[in-house]
Design a protein around this motif. Structure first.
Motif, short mmCIF file in Angstrom:
data_model
loop_
_atom_site.label_atom_id
_atom_site.label_comp_id
_atom_site.label_asym_id
_atom_site.label_seq_id
_atom_site.Cartn_x
_atom_site.Cartn_y
_atom_site.Cartn_z
N GLY A 247 0.77 -1.27 0.05
CA GLY A 247 0.02 0.02 -0.11
C GLY A 247 0.73 1.35 -0.20
O GLY A 247 0.39 2.50 0.26
N LYS A 248 2.06 1.09 -0.33
CA LYS A 248 2.94 2.29 -0.04
C LYS A 248 3.80 2.42 -1.66
O LYS A 248 3.93 1.48 -2.24
CB LYS A 248 4.11 2.08 0.78
N THR A 249 4.28 3.44 -1.79
CA THR A 249 4.99 3.86 -2.99
C THR A 249 6.24 2.91 -3.14
O THR A 249 7.08 2.86 -2.08
CB THR A 249 5.47 5.22 -3.13
N PHE A 250 6.62 2.22 -3.93
CA PHE A 250 7.61 1.20 -4.02
C PHE A 250 9.01 1.86 -4.21
O PHE A 250 9.93 1.58 -3.36
CB PHE A 250 7.20 0.05 -5.17
N VAL A 251 9.06 2.84 -5.16
CA VAL A 251 10.37 3.13 -5.46
C VAL A 251 10.10 4.64 -6.16
O VAL A 251 9.05 5.18 -6.66
CB VAL A 251 10.87 2.52 -6.83
N LYS A 252 11.01 5.52 -5.54
CA LYS A 252 10.92 6.91 -5.84
C LYS A 252 11.74 7.42 -7.09
O LYS A 252 10.89 8.07 -7.85
CB LYS A 252 11.71 7.88 -4.68
N TYR A 253 12.47 6.90 -7.52
CA TYR A 253 13.24 7.20 -8.67
C TYR A 253 13.66 5.83 -9.32
O TYR A 253 14.34 4.90 -8.99
CB TYR A 253 14.61 7.84 -8.28
N TRP A 254 13.11 5.81 -10.54
CA TRP A 254 13.40 4.61 -11.48
C TRP A 254 14.51 5.10 -12.45
O TRP A 254 14.41 5.95 -13.05
CB TRP A 254 12.12 4.35 -12.12
N VAL A 255 15.54 4.39 -12.48
CA VAL A 255 16.71 4.82 -13.31
C VAL A 255 16.95 3.69 -14.31
O VAL A 255 17.11 2.35 -13.77
CB VAL A 255 17.89 5.11 -12.56
N HIS A 256 16.94 3.79 -15.45
CA HIS A 256 17.32 2.90 -16.92
C HIS A 256 18.20 3.10 -17.72
O HIS A 256 18.18 4.32 -18.18
CB HIS A 256 15.88 2.44 -17.47
N ASN A 257 19.02 2.45 -17.74
CA ASN A 257 20.31 2.60 -18.82
C ASN A 257 20.00 2.19 -20.14
O ASN A 257 18.99 1.21 -20.45
CB ASN A 257 21.51 1.79 -18.20
N GLY A 258 20.41 2.96 -21.28
CA GLY A 258 20.27 2.26 -22.59
C GLY A 258 20.84 1.12 -22.80
O GLY A 258 22.03 0.75 -22.23
N PHE A 259 20.81 0.52 -24.13
CA PHE A 259 21.49 -0.44 -24.68
C PHE A 259 23.07 -0.32 -25.23
O PHE A 259 23.17 0.95 -25.65
CB PHE A 259 20.52 -0.95 -25.64
N VAL A 260 23.57 -1.49 -25.48
CA VAL A 260 24.63 -1.46 -26.32
C VAL A 260 24.54 -2.30 -27.49
O VAL A 260 24.09 -3.25 -27.44
CB VAL A 260 25.70 -2.23 -25.56
N ASN A 261 24.70 -1.40 -28.67
CA ASN A 261 24.60 -2.19 -30.11
C ASN A 261 25.86 -2.53 -30.51
O ASN A 261 27.11 -1.76 -30.03
CB ASN A 261 23.90 -1.35 -31.06
N VAL A 302 24.62 3.05 -27.24
CA VAL A 302 26.17 3.23 -27.25
C VAL A 302 26.25 2.27 -28.48
O VAL A 302 25.76 1.03 -28.39
CB VAL A 302 26.74 2.67 -26.08
N ASP A 303 27.07 2.59 -29.46
CA ASP A 303 27.37 1.58 -30.38
C ASP A 303 28.92 1.10 -30.22
O ASP A 303 29.82 1.97 -30.15
CB ASP A 303 27.21 2.07 -31.97
N PHE A 304 29.24 -0.21 -29.91
CA PHE A 304 30.28 -0.60 -29.56
C PHE A 304 30.85 -1.20 -30.95
O PHE A 304 30.49 -1.81 -31.77
CB PHE A 304 30.25 -1.89 -28.65
N SER A 305 32.17 -0.42 -31.24
CA SER A 305 33.14 -1.04 -32.23
C SER A 305 34.35 -1.01 -31.85
O SER A 305 34.73 -0.12 -31.20
CB SER A 305 32.48 -0.09 -33.61
N ASP A 306 35.01 -1.72 -32.88
CA ASP A 306 36.82 -1.63 -32.47
C ASP A 306 37.19 -0.31 -32.70
O ASP A 306 38.02 0.07 -31.75
CB ASP A 306 37.45 -2.60 -33.25
N GLU A 307 36.68 0.38 -33.62
CA GLU A 307 37.42 1.75 -33.93
C GLU A 307 37.19 2.61 -32.86
O GLU A 307 37.91 3.40 -32.14
CB GLU A 307 36.85 2.17 -35.13
N ALA A 308 35.70 2.64 -32.37
CA ALA A 308 35.31 3.48 -31.27
C ALA A 308 36.14 3.13 -29.93
O ALA A 308 36.53 4.25 -29.18
CB ALA A 308 33.72 3.19 -30.96
N VAL A 309 36.38 1.97 -29.67
CA VAL A 309 37.06 1.57 -28.41
C VAL A 309 38.45 1.92 -28.36
O VAL A 309 38.96 2.56 -27.46
CB VAL A 309 36.68 0.15 -27.89
N ARG A 310 38.97 1.68 -29.63
CA ARG A 310 40.47 1.89 -29.80
C ARG A 310 40.55 3.58 -29.53
O ARG A 310 41.63 3.86 -28.99
CB ARG A 310 40.89 1.56 -31.18
N ASN A 311 39.75 4.17 -30.16
CA ASN A 311 40.06 5.61 -29.92
C ASN A 311 40.02 6.18 -28.34
O ASN A 311 41.04 7.16 -28.03
CB ASN A 311 38.70 6.57 -30.75
N VAL A 312 39.18 5.57 -27.68
CA VAL A 312 39.02 5.92 -26.49
C VAL A 312 40.44 5.30 -25.48
O VAL A 312 40.64 5.97 -24.60
CB VAL A 312 37.77 5.29 -25.74
#
Length: 492
Positions: A247-261, A302-312
């Motif tokens: 009978g109470k509020t379950f969660v105050k803040y729902w936080v959801h992260n995006g996907f990795v492609n 987020v798009d995961f690719s070798d090029e992108a990770v190598r840059n980072v």
RNA sequence: GGCGGCAUAGCCAAGUGGUAAGGCAACGGCCUGCAAAGCCGCUAUUCUCCGGUUCAAAUCCGGAUGCCGCCUCCA
């Protein structure tokens, strides 16, 4: 500036105010342990790891709970396929999970409950729902009646009327409403089972999280997190179960992260493009993976690719190169510690405050990383001038204090992001090992070539020296002629 | 069919009303035997397109186009 968090429930950023002053109760859905963890798991876990680190840094007393779903159809199916007891299969992947998480420098949550450790609590919660008339038993199964919970659909923005019943899933005729979901599932012969008022069986997926969060954190939580895909039906169902029961509020803040492609495609079984953490870590430094994932806002894909990770990875090298430089200048690196924040002054303080501003704005790590690079450039500049005796501040002690301060700010930022955790020597040594192993190159050979080049340079045979350098470069080895001698590094 | 998201330089990516962070790549300079590293400079008069609101829009509103996700186990 106060912390604001995007709340999936209200679809807007809200000021963060905890239920109990100074305390944060946070629950994040952990993995179902039937297979190795992939890069998508890594993102979710790293995102909440950073949120945990930041909240703790901000002075909150954080109780962070992340569960293991260790009983589930997927586990049973997989266990049957390979002829292994389900419990053993779950245990195997829990251990593997820890190996991955430790490698990724993920902090352990305060508690890590397993569904199978809470069966009694799960049954009690279902009983309560049955007593309230919101759940009903049917042939050994127990279902939740979505029609009897008013707020059903408030998180996902769905209305029961709009959803296509049976569009993609077969309708179970025992359900009063096709969207009723299972709380307790009767077991088939040979399956793991527990005694219950409805016969032998096992819990449904959604009820596990409701029960575990209630047992450990209570009926109302500050933050509940997970991947975007969990919004419906998992989190919608958790709200229904928990709020119907309490009978109470379950969660105050729902936080959801995006996907990795992966290369612009969703990871899927049919495409066979799942990237497992353990495989990625064979190629990339774990901190490069963290930095890559955190260089995008947590809610965007987020798009995961070798090029992108190598840059980072190149960017991470740059920061470690700076740390190496500072270590040489100061004799040792500053040590991060909570009490040292007060000592930050000048530019160091500015960078730090810019970083916290970014983090206060819905954990904007991407912007925070921009600040980190600003701080890196600034400190490199300062070291440039310190190293030139004829310019800059001639006061050596003053220079050392400033370098110390600015480096401390950088390390503190790194500490929140979970990077820069290693001594620079170890960082570069590890990269060297990985590449040498992959290319079966011998470090002794490299040293010998460098020595040969040194002799050539001494006798002004620059042609030969350059040939040796080219040869090393072909081996993916880069050399730097520093004042104190030649060092070599692996190119990212 | 229902619900939601995204579109910013060669690439990646922040920025949600006050005049475009940062990274990678490229180019010029300092430094160097030459490089590398580092620093400095340069690189989007402009944010998919068309309208509107406003003194002011990448940011708000309406429309168009394109891409994507969820509604099934999924991080």
């Amino acid at each position: 500036m106060t912390l604001t968090i995007y709340n999936s429930l209200s679809r807007s950023k809200e000021p963060f105010e905890t239920i109990d002053p100074g305390k944060v109760k946070m629950y994040v859905c952990g993995p179902t342990v039937y297979d190795s963890c992939h890069i998508g798991h890594a993102r979710s876990i790293i995102v909440f790891d950073v949120i945990y680190r930041y909240l703790a840094f901000a002075g909150y007393d954080v109780t962070y709970v992340r569960n293991f779903t260790d009983i589930d159809d997927k586990i049973i199916n997989r266990a049957n396929e390979i002829g292994m007891p389900p419990a053993a299969l779950a245990e195997k992947y829990i251990q593997e999970f820890y190996v991955d998480m430790d490698a990724l420098n993920v902090l352990r949550p305060t508690e890590e409950p397993r569904a199978t450790g809470h069966i009694g609590n799960i049954i009690r919660l279902i009983e309560k729902l049955v007593e309230k008339g919101i759940a009903y038993a049917a042939g050994g199964d127990v279902f939740f009646s979505v029609d009897l919970f008013d707020g059903y659909g408030k998180l996902s923005g769905r209305k029961l009327d709009d959803m296509e019943a049976g569009a993609r899933v077969e309708i179970d005729t025992r359900k009063k409403n096709p969207f009723d979901f299972v709380l307790w599932k009767a077991s088939k012969p040979g399956e793991p089972e527990w005694d219950s008022p409805w016969g032998k069986g096992r819990p449904g997926w959604h009820i596990e999280c409701s029960a575990m969060s209630k047992d450990i954190l209570g009926e109302s939580l500050d933050i509940h997190g997970g991947g975007k895909d969990l919004i419906f039906p998992h989190h919608e169902n958790e709200i229904a179960q928990s709020e119907a029961a309490s009978g109470k509020t379950f969660v105050k803040y729902w936080v959801h992260n995006g996907f990795v492609n992966i290369n612009h495609e969703k990871m899927s079984k049919s495409l066979g493009n799942f990237l497992m953490i353990k495989d990625i870590l064979k190629t990339y430094h774990p901190e490069a993976v963290r930095l890559f994932l955190l260089s995008h806002h947590y809610r965007t894909p987020v798009d995961f690719s070798d090029e992108a990770v190598r840059n980072v990875a190149g960017g991470l090298d740059k920061i470690y190169t700076l740390l190496e430089r500072v270590e040489k200048f100061l004799g040792q690196l500053p040590v991060t510690g909570a009490d040292q924040y007060a000592s930050l002054s000048g530019a160091a303080k500015d960078f730090w405050s810019q970083f916290t501003s970014a983090m206060n704005d819905d954990f904007n790590t991407a912007q925070g990383i921009g600040v980190l690079y600003d701080a890196v450039r600034n400190l490199n500049k300062l070291l440039d001038s310190c190293e030139k005796s004829d310019s800059g501040n001639p006061d050596d002690a003053e220079n050392r204090r400033t370098v110390f301060n600015e480096c401390l700010a950088i390390l503190k930022i790194g500490n929140i992001l979970g990077i820069l955790s290693q001594p620079p020597n170890d960082y570069f040594a590890r990269k060297k090992e990985a590449v040498l192993e992959r290319q079966s190159v011998d470090a002794g050979l490299i040293e010998a070539l460098i020595q040969e080049r040194k002799d050539a340079r001494k006798s002004k045979d620059f042609k030969k020296a350059d040939e040796i350098r080219d040869r090393l470069k072909a081996m993916n080895i880069e050399i730097e002629d520093r004042p104190e001698g030649t060092v070599w590094k692996v190119m990212s």
